[in-house]
Design a protein around this motif. Structure first.
Motif, PDB file in Angstrom:
ATOM      1  N   ARG A   1       4.161   2.108  -8.935  1.00 19.17           N
ATOM      2  CA  ARG A   1       2.917   2.633  -8.356  1.00 19.17           C
ATOM      3  C   ARG A   1       3.221   3.887  -7.545  1.00 19.17           C
ATOM      4  NH1 ARG A   1      -2.871   2.029  -8.041  1.00 19.17           N
ATOM      5  NH2 ARG A   1      -3.352   0.019  -8.890  1.00 19.17           N
ATOM      6  N   GLU A   2       4.259   3.801  -6.740  1.00 28.70           N
ATOM      7  CA  GLU A   2       4.622   4.949  -5.902  1.00 28.70           C
ATOM      8  C   GLU A   2       5.082   6.124  -6.755  1.00 28.70           C
ATOM      9  OE1 GLU A   2       7.530   3.458  -3.052  1.00 28.70           O
ATOM     10  OE2 GLU A   2       5.964   3.508  -1.528  1.00 28.70           O
TER      11      GLU A   2
ATOM     12  N   ASN B   1      -2.982   5.779  -6.097  1.00 31.90           N
ATOM     13  CA  ASN B   1      -3.316   4.776  -5.089  1.00 31.90           C
ATOM     14  C   ASN B   1      -4.641   4.101  -5.453  1.00 31.90           C
ATOM     15  OD1 ASN B   1      -5.535   6.383  -4.062  1.00 31.90           O
ATOM     16  ND2 ASN B   1      -4.021   7.658  -3.027  1.00 31.90           N
TER      17      ASN B   1
ATOM     18  N   SER C   1      -4.066  -4.529  -0.995  1.00 36.65           N
ATOM     19  CA  SER C   1      -5.387  -3.941  -1.211  1.00 36.65           C
ATOM     20  C   SER C   1      -6.399  -5.003  -1.618  1.00 36.65           C
ATOM     21  CB  SER C   1      -5.291  -2.855  -2.286  1.00 36.65           C
ATOM     22  OG  SER C   1      -6.558  -2.291  -2.541  1.00 36.65           O
TER      23      SER C   1
END
Length: 235
Positions: A92-93, A98, A209
């Motif tokens: 993801r990073e 995001n 999240s």
């Protein structure tokens, strides 16, 4: 000649193949990890899709060599011994998407956005006709550039999950034929499939999240909260 043309269309190969003294050698089929067919052979439609993907892979490799482009995927390699949750967080990073960006995508656009993200890593993503009751996607990692194929007839959110399930196979460098949705329903009896499903789920639904969203939707009944999360994350 008409019969030969029909045979070439049925098998997804050139007419010239029927003029060869021996059948052409083909790369081994991806490992069949779909749990629903048991001992049943793959359908002609699936064979045709694999041959089409191989042809695109071959053409892409030739073109990239001719213009001095590197065909290697721009991703790290992992092992099924690695924690899929940690790997998904790391990816993801690296990919730089995001949750807020993910939320802004419209339902009918989300797959194409994710597709561009994957293709930016030198991985070809194709949509081809597949029988989703048989397989939903496959990955080719035995030749560069690597290729991911998802079913063109699948639900948009289903395509997204399959895309990242197959991306997980790319990360562990394993060619595979999969039906990840059915694999979940059958409790993920294959360790590789469990790993890839876990990666896809954690990647598309980042835990912190999702937890925050569940807290913010506390006034809703659980089924409505789940539906809201599903629509929000396009899963």
């Amino acid at each position: 000649l008409l019969q030969v043309k029909k045979l070439s269309e049925f098998f997804g190969c050139s007419i010239a193949v029927f003029l060869l003294p021996d059948p052409p050698k083909e790369l081994p089929l991806p490992k069949d990890r779909s749990p629903i067919k048991e001992s049943k052979p793959l359908s002609p439609k699936t064979y045709k899709a694999i041959r089409t993907a191989r042809w695109v892979q071959y053409v892409a490799e030739s073109l990239m060599k001719n213009i001095n482009l590197d065909a290697r995927p721009k991703v790290e390699s992992f092992s099924p011994d690695n924690d899929p949750k940690l790997v998904s967080f790391k990816e993801r990073e690296i990919l730089g998407i995001n949750p807020d960006t993910q939320f802004k995508w419209k339902n009918n656009e989300a797959f194409e956005h994710w597709r561009k993200v994957i293709e930016s890593k030198n991985i070809i993503v194709l949509q081809l006709p597949l029988i989703i009751e048989e397989i939903r996607g496959f990955a080719l990692t035995d030749k560069e550039p690597f290729v991911i194929v998802v079913s063109s007839s699948d639900d948009p959110n289903g395509k997204i999950f399959t895309l990242f399930h197959e991306f997980a196979h790319i990360l562990i460098k394993e060619s595979s034929i999969c039906n990840p949705i059915v694999e979940i329903e059958k409790s993920g009896r294959d360790e590789y499939e469990k790993w890839c499903n876990s990666f896809a789920g954690n990647f598309l639904l980042p835990e912190e999240s999702v937890k925050n969203d569940f807290k913010n939707l506390i006034e809703l009944e659980l089924p409505k909260r789940v539906t809201n999360i599903s629509n929000r994350y396009k899963v």
